[in-house]
Design an enzyme around this catalytic site. Structure first.
Site, PDB file in Angstrom:
ATOM      1  N   GLU A  84       0.966  -1.119  -0.029  1.00 35.72           N
ATOM      2  CA  GLU A  84       0.030  -0.043   0.164  1.00 35.72           C
ATOM      3  C   GLU A  84       0.997   1.256  -0.014  1.00 35.72           C
ATOM      4  O   GLU A  84       1.104   1.820   1.019  1.00 35.72           O
ATOM      5  CB  GLU A  84      -0.883  -0.071   1.191  1.00 35.72           C
ATOM      6  CG  GLU A  84      -0.217  -0.203   2.523  1.00 35.72           C
ATOM      7  CD  GLU A  84      -1.220   0.203   3.825  1.00 35.72           C
ATOM      8  OE1 GLU A  84      -2.618   0.822   3.386  1.00 35.72           O
ATOM      9  OE2 GLU A  84      -1.124  -0.369   4.930  1.00 35.72           O
ATOM     10  N   GLU A 111       4.128   8.619  -4.005  1.00 35.97           N
ATOM     11  CA  GLU A 111       4.834   8.317  -2.983  1.00 35.97           C
ATOM     12  C   GLU A 111       5.994   7.192  -3.183  1.00 35.97           C
ATOM     13  O   GLU A 111       6.396   6.387  -2.442  1.00 35.97           O
ATOM     14  CB  GLU A 111       3.924   7.838  -1.639  1.00 35.97           C
ATOM     15  CG  GLU A 111       3.330   9.070  -1.104  1.00 35.97           C
ATOM     16  CD  GLU A 111       2.363   8.747  -0.104  1.00 35.97           C
ATOM     17  OE1 GLU A 111       2.299   7.767   0.676  1.00 35.97           O
ATOM     18  OE2 GLU A 111       1.345   9.656   0.377  1.00 35.97           O
TER      19      GLU A 111
END
Lengths: 657, 657
Positions: free
Chosen positions: B441, B450
C-alpha cells in the site's frame, strides 16, 4: 562600462592561406562567424589537429583572416541517431563525444568556437510528439545534455541550436531550461526565422526569461512583409544574424531589404554568421560586401558618441529637491549646446514682448530659480545684451556649493550686470520685488518627474501678475515599450527582500535595444503660471487649498506588432516661450540636445501583446504631504487582461517634496 | 483549526420586541445579516443610542433575535455628494462622519456592524470617466478613505461596497487597493452579481490578490443560464450572499434555482444577508424559509465529518521512503473502513485464482511489503481464512517502530498463523523464497507520488515469475482547478528567500472551496509486475538499465467556464486485482474511503481562462539517481499563452529515493 553591447568574443584570426577546402574531412556545415565591427589582432591557436570534426575548426581558422570564431559541431553526427527506434541503452556508448579537449587551450576554446548541437536530434524531436514518443524525447535530452556538458567542459561561450517546431516549443524549451541551469558558463543560442517570434517568446517565458538563452536571427530569402516584424527582434537579446550564401546575388550583394536590415543590425553591434559555403573566395566576397555596407553608414554624431556609453544603461532619475547636485552633474548639463540656446531665445522673445507692452524704461526683473552654476543666468544675460533690453537679475539657488561659483561669476564676468545672488529655496524666499520673468530648468525626462510643478507653484508668488514663466508649459508622453534588454537590466536590481521594488521604479535610460509598440501619446500637461493659483486663495487653514498637481489619466494605445511589452517609455515636450519649444519626444526632438534621456516605467511581468489589440494604460501622478509618486498599470481591452497597479502608494519609488 | 471556514462574526442578538419599524429615523437601506448556520447565545450591546444613523443599528438589533450583525451606513449620506461639480474644498467639512464611536464598545462594533460605504459616491464614480473627471475621482477617493478610516477606527470587521461598472474597474480597484493597505483590521466586501465575475477577477488581479478584499454575491431575479456561472463563485472567497425581499414569493419561498444555489452555499458556510424590508414579520418569514431550506440538507456523513477539519487545509504529501511514519499516521490510515476490505477482496480473488491454476496443496506465499502495523497482514489473513486457502506470510517493513507492533501481533493474534516478520527495506531484502502474491500500500493521492513504482520495481525480484502484485496498476488523473481559497493558503507559505518554492510544491488537500474547470483526464499509468523488468536484464554496469519510471505527457483540457485557474487537482485510480478497484477519482470514488485527499499542483501566477479555450497541460515525472520529481506547465492553445515550467529540476519539491 555602462550600456555597451559587450562582445562575447575576443580576437582571433590566423594567417590566410587562400587554399580552397577540398579536404574530405572538412565538414560543410561549419559556419564561419564574421565580426564586422572590428579588425582584431592575430592570435595563434595552440593545438594540434586530429582528422575528425575538430579539424574543421582548424581548417576554418586557417583559411581566412579576420573571422572571429567558427560554429562547428562538437560531436560526430551519428546516422543511427536518425532512427526513432534506436535502443537508448546503446546510444550512450556509440554517441560518445569524439576528440579530446586537449586540441586547443581553454582560452582558445572559449574564444573561438561556438558549438553546434547535433541538429539531427532536434529535428527528430521536432517531428515527433514527445508525449507519445517518450524514448525519442529522452534520447534527445540525453544527447543535448551530453553535448552541452562537453561544451561547458571546453568553456565554449555558446552552443547553437535549431529552432523548435510550432508543435514542440514546450518540450524543447523545457529541455533547454533544465539543462541550462547545469551548464555553467556556456550560453545557448537558438536560430529563429523572423516570423518565428511567437515561438521565441514562448521559449523565453517557459525558461523564465533566462539570460543564458538568446535568439540568433536567420534571414530567409523572403523577409516578412512588415518591417516591424523584423524590427521587433532588435528589442530581443539577439546574438547574431545568420546569412546563408544563397541570400547573396551573383555579385555577392544582398537585396535592398536585406541590406537595410543588416545596416539596422550594425547599429546594435550584432554579429554576422556566414554560412553555406567553405569556398574562401566566396566567404571573402560576402564579407567584403558587408564591410562596405557598414562603411556606408554615417559615422556616429557627436551626440551619439556622447550617448553610446549610456545605451540601455539604467540611471535613477534625479531628486534635485532632496539632494544637492554635484559639480560633475552640473558640468554635464552645462555642456548641452542646444538647451541654453533655446532658453536664450525664449528670454529674448519674452523681453521683446514685454518691452512692446510697456511704456516704462526701467529694466525688467528676471529671476532665475534654481540657478545652479549660472547657465540660465548667462543665457538671460545674452538675451538681454542681444535684444538691448536691460534686465535686473536675481539668481536663486538652495545649493551652497553652487553659490560659490555664482559669487565668483558676479565678481568677474557679471561685474557690470545687475545680478543679485540669493541663497534660498525658491519656495521660501521673500523677494524685495516681483519678477517680470521667472526662468527655471526643473524638468526631468518625463517633464514633471523632478517636481517642477511643485517648485514653480511654490515660486509663483515671486512673479508679477501677468508675468512670464519660462517654461510656460510641459507635457509628458508615453508609449508601450518592447525591450528584453531593459527588462534584463532591471532584473539585475531585484533583491529577494523587495522583489517588486526594481520593477516599480522609473529609470532614465537611452533605450537602444528596444521598440515602441504604438504611437507615442500625451499623458499630463502642466502650465505656468498655474492658473489655479490665480483664482484660488490661500487661507492657510487647509492643506487642500494648495494647487493640486495630482493627475490620473487613461491613455489608449493600439499595438502595432505582436511582441512583448516590458514597460512604458516616456518623454516630454516643453514650451519655453511661445514657439520656442524644447523636446525629447522623438518626433519633435530638439536636435543636438543631450540633457535628457527617455524615462522607462517597467512592468513586473512582461506581457505578450498582439497586433491590433487595444491597450489602456492607466497612469497616476499622486501627491501627498511629503512626496510625489507615479502609479501605472495596463489593461488589455481586447482580452480583459489587467496587470496589478505598480508602485501602489509609492511603496517602491517616490519623489520627496 | 485547519481548513474550516472561519466566521468573521461572533454571536450577537437581542430580545425580540416584534414592533414594526415605523420610526422615521430608521434607514431603509440597512441590511440585516442572518447567519443561518447557527443559533448563538445572546449578547447585550453596551451602548446608548443617538437619534441618527446609528439608531438603525440599535433598531435593527432590537427588532429581532438571531440576526448576527447589521450592514449599515457609517456616515450620513449627503445629497450634495450627488453633484459632480461640488467644490472639493467644502466637502471635507460638510461630509464629516456623524455620530460618535462611544455609542458601542469596541467589541460590539467589531462583532455586530458591517459598515456600508456611501454608495452614492461610488455610483458617481461608476457613471463618470475618472480620467476626464478627476475631481470626482478625488472626491470619491476622499470619501472612501475617510469612511474606511472611520470603519477602521471603530474596528469594524468589514465595509461593504457596490460593484464597479465595467468601464470603471481600474480606478475602482486602485482606490480600494490603495486604501486597503492603510485600513488595518477592516476588510472590504464588494457586492457582485453572478455575471460580474470578470469584473471581480480584474479587481482581484489589480489588487494583487489581497486577502482583505472579498466578493459578496448578490442574487438577481434571473440567475445565469449555466450553473457553472454561479458555481465558480464558490471557488472565490465570497463572504456572503445577498437576498433581496423581492426574490421571495408571496409565501416567502424562493424559486427552485435560487433555493438550490442557497443550499450549495450552505455547504460552504456562506452567510446570508437579507435586504429590502424592515418589516419584522417579513424578515422572520424569510429567515424561517432559509432555516427550513438548510434543514432539508442531509446531515454530514461520517466521512464528511472526518474530513471537515481538513477542508482546504494544505498538507505535504508523505515521503514514506525517507521518513518513518509515526503511530498517529498509521492509526489514521488503519481506521479506513473501505480500503482494507478492498485489499481483503483482492487477496481473496487472487488466492482463488492461484488455487484454480495450481495442483499443489502447499500454502501460497504472500509477502506484505511495507507492512506497517499490520493492516494488510490482517486483510491477507482474513482472505485466507475466508477462502480457506492456506498462506505463508512475510511481513516486511523498514520502520523499527512498526516492527514492535508486528512482533506483538505475531505473539498474540497471529500465533497460529505462519507469519514471518522481516525488518528490512523491501528493495534490499534477500528472501528465502519467492512470493506468489506481493501486497503493498504505497500509493499516494496521485498514485505514484509516494514512489510506489520505484519501490515495487525494487521489490519485484521477491515475486515469482507470473506472480501477482496487489495493486496491479494505478493511473493518475488531473483537472485544471479554480480555487482562490487554495491559492491564498499556498501564498501563506511563501518566503522572501524562496518566493517560488511554495508554488512549486504539491499539496494533499481536501479542496472544498473550488471547482474543476474541465473534465478530469488520465496522466500516467504504472503496471506491476513491471513488464519492462521481464524483458530487460540487469547487468549491473549501466544505471540506465533499471526500468525507467520517468514520464512526460501532454493532457488536453477544454475550459468549461470562464474563470481563474489556480493550479491542477490530481487523483488516482487503482486496480488492486482484476475488478477490485480502489479510487479517489470523483466519478469512480470508493465510497466511504477516507485514506486519501486529492493532490494539488499550484500555479505561481493564477491565469484567467475562458469558456471553450483549449489548454495543454504538460506534465513530467522525472527520475534521477537520488530523487523523483514532477514538473508542470500550462499552454493555452487558443491564445498562445504559456506559463514557465514549474519545479524545474525539482528545485522546490522532490521525493527522495
Amino acid at each position: 562600462m555602462p550600456g555597451g553591447q559587450p562582445s562575447e568574443k575576443s580576437a582571433n584570426s590566423k594567417q590566410q592561406d587562400n587554399q580552397t577546402t577540398d579536404d574530405p574531412n572538412f565538414d560543410p556545415i561549419v559556419d564561419i562567424v564574421h565580426d564586422v565591427k572590428s579588425k582584431k589582432p592575430n592570435a595563434q591557436i595552440h593545438a594540434g589537429v586530429e582528422p575528425n570534426v575538430f579539424q574543421t575548426v582548424d581548417k576554418a581558422l586557417s583559411i581566412t583572416d579576420h573571422f572571429d570564431f567558427v560554429v562547428t559541431p562538437i560531436s560526430k553526427s551519428e546516422s543511427n541517431r536518425k532512427s526513432k527506434h534506436l535502443d537508448m541503452r546503446h546510444m550512450m556508448v556509440k554517441n560518445c563525444i569524439q576528440g579530446t579537449d586537449m586540441l586547443f587551450r581553454t582560452s582558445s576554446w572559449s574564444n573561438v568556437v561556438v558549438g553546434k548541437i547535433d541538429e539531427q536530434a532536434f529535428h527528430i524531436l521536432a517531428d515527433s510528439d514527445p508525449s507519445n514518443n517518450f524514448e525519442i524525447y529522452q534520447k534527445v535530452q540525453l544527447i543535448f545534455e551530453q553535448e552541452l556538458q562537453w561544451a561547458s567542459h571546453l568553456s565554449l561561450p555558446a552552443v547553437l541550436l535549431p529552432s523548435p517546431s510550432k508543435q514542440n516549443v514546450v518540450p524543447f524549451a523545457q529541455l533547454l531550461h533544465r539543462a541550462v541551469s547545469k551548464c555553467g558558463y556556456t550560453n545557448i543560442w537558438i536560430r529563429f526565422q523572423p516570423d518565428q517570434w511567437e515561438e521565441w517568446n514562448q521559449v523565453r517565458i517557459i525558461c523564465e526569461h533566462s539570460t543564458k538563452i538568446s535568439p540568433i536571427l536567420e534571414l530567409p530569402e523572403n523577409l516578412p512583409e512588415r518591417d516591424s516584424q523584423t524590427e521587433r527582434w532588435f528589442g530581443e537579446p539577439i546574438r547574431g544574424i545568420v546569412l546563408d550564401k544563397n541570400l547573396f546575388q551573383s555579385d555577392y550583394s544582398l537585396s535592398t531589404k536585406h541590406a537595410f536590415l543588416l545596416q539596422r543590425s550594425f547599429k546594435f553591434d550584432i554579429q554576422v554568421i556566414l554560412r553555406g559555403t567553405t569556398n574562401v573566395d566566396e566567404l571573402f566576397n560576402m564579407r567584403s560586401y558587408l564591410d562596405d555596407l557598414k562603411s556606408q553608414l554615417p559615422p556616429l554624431t557627436e551626440v551619439e558618441l556622447f550617448e553610446k556609453p549610456y545605451w540601455d544603461y539604467l540611471q535613477s532619475p534625479l531628486q534635485p529637491l532632496m539632494d544637492n547636485l554635484d559639480s560633475q552633474t552640473y558640468e554635464v548639463f552645462e555642456r548641452d549646446p542646444i538647451k541654453y540656446k533655446l532658453y536664450q531665445d525664449a528670454v529674448h522673445r519674452a523681453l521683446v514682448d514685454l518691452k512692446n507692452q510697456s511704456s516704462s524704461s526701467s529694466p525688467f526683473t528676471v529671476m532665475v530659480v534654481g540657478a545652479g552654476r549660472g547657465p540660465l543666468v548667462k543665457a538671460s544675460i545674452r538675451a538681454s545684451v542681444q535684444s538691448k533690453i536691460p534686465i535686473k537679475l536675481y539668481a536663486v539657488d538652495k545649493n551652497p556649493n553652487a553659490l560659490v561659483t555664482l559669487y565668483h561669476f558676479k565678481k568677474t564676468i557679471w561685474s557690470k550686470m545687475d545680478v543679485t545672488i540669493i541663497h534660498s529655496d525658491m519656495r521660501d524666499w521673500n523677494p524685495p520685488e516681483l519678477a517680470d520673468i521667472l526662468v527655471s530648468e526643473l524638468l526631468g525626462s518625463f517633464g514633471d518627474n523632478e517636481l517642477s510643478p511643485e517648485c514653480l507653484d511654490g515660486a509663483q508668488r515671486l512673479l508679477k501678475k501677468g508675468g512670464i514663466s519660462i517654461p510656460c508649459d510641459y507635457t509628458s508622453f508615453l508609449s508601450p515599450l518592447n525591450s528584453a534588454k531593459i527588462y534584463s537590466e532591471v532584473k539585475t536590481f531585484v533583491t529577494s527582500a523587495k522583489p517588486l521594488k526594481a520593477f516599480e521604479t522609473a529609470y532614465v535610460v537611452k533605450v537602444h535595444r528596444g521598440m515602441c509598440l504604438s504611437n507615442i501619446k500625451k499623458v499630463f500637461t502642466f502650465v505656468h503660471p498655474n492658473p489655479e493659483l490665480d483664482v484660488k486663495k490661500y487661507d492657510g487653514l487647509d492643506l487642500h487649498l494648495v494647487p493640486d498637481n495630482s493627475r490620473y489619466t487613461v491613455v489608449p494605445f493600439t499595438v502595432m506588432e505582436t511582441s512583448t511589452m516590458h514597460g512604458l517609455i516616456g518623454y516630454f515636450e516643453c514650451t519655453l516661450y511661445k514657439d520656442v519649444m524644447m523636446s525629447i519626444h522623438p518626433k519633435t526632438f530638439s536636435k543636438g540636445m543631450f540633457s535628457w534621456f527617455p524615462i522607462v516605467f517597467p512592468l513586473a511581468t512582461p506581457i505578450t501583446v498582439k497586433k491590433g489589440e487595444e491597450l489602456n494604460v492607466h497612469f497616476w501622478r499622486n501627491v501627498d504631504k511629503g512626496k510625489v509618486w507615479y502609479e501605472w498599470m495596463v489593461h488589455n481591452k481586447d482580452t480583459g487582461f489587467v496587470t496589478p497597479v505598480h508602485n501602489l502608494n509609492g511603496r517602491s519609488y517616490k519623489l520627496s517634496l
